[in-house]
Design an enzyme around this catalytic site. Structure first.
Site, short mmCIF file in Angstrom:
data_model
loop_
_atom_site.label_atom_id
_atom_site.label_comp_id
_atom_site.label_asym_id
_atom_site.label_seq_id
_atom_site.Cartn_x
_atom_site.Cartn_y
_atom_site.Cartn_z
N ARG A 21 18.70 9.09 35.85
CA ARG A 21 19.78 10.00 35.44
C ARG A 21 19.91 10.05 33.91
NH1 ARG A 21 24.92 8.00 38.21
NH2 ARG A 21 23.91 6.06 37.68
N ASN A 39 23.26 10.69 41.48
CA ASN A 39 22.62 10.04 42.61
C ASN A 39 23.27 10.51 43.89
OD1 ASN A 39 20.93 8.47 41.02
ND2 ASN A 39 22.26 6.68 41.06
#
Length: 92
Positions: A21, A39
């Site tokens: 990320r 996520n």
């Protein structure tokens, strides 16, 4: 806004716990792409990219490798109409 495009992306593989990320955020900001990344409970990463066609395509291609520790199995990208997102964030 017609010069912008949007890609909604799902990335599967070993993509959680490997700075995917944060690396996605950094890569998007370097390319001037707006959107977000997060996520999912099933182990995938979901992302939305908005920007020029070339920049968004570059981010979708970047997702195929991702962060150095990631092991990407698949990238599923769907192109949509942009919604006018401004900036890029990591969502929890």
């Amino acid at each position: 806004m017609s010069s912008r495009t949007r890609a909604h992306v799902y990335v599967s593989g070993r993509v959680q716990g490997v700075f995917y990320r944060a690396s996605t955020r950094d890569a998007a900001r370097e390319r001037g792409v707006d959107g977000w990344v997060r996520n999912l409970d099933d182990g995938r990463v979901e992302a939305v990219f908005e920007g020029t066609e070339a920049a968004v395509d570059g981010m979708v291609e970047w997702c195929r490798t991702g962060s150095p520790a990631a092991e990407v199995d698949d990238v599923d990208a769907t192109y949509e109409n942009p919604e006018g997102i401004d900036g890029f964030e990591v969502r929890r």
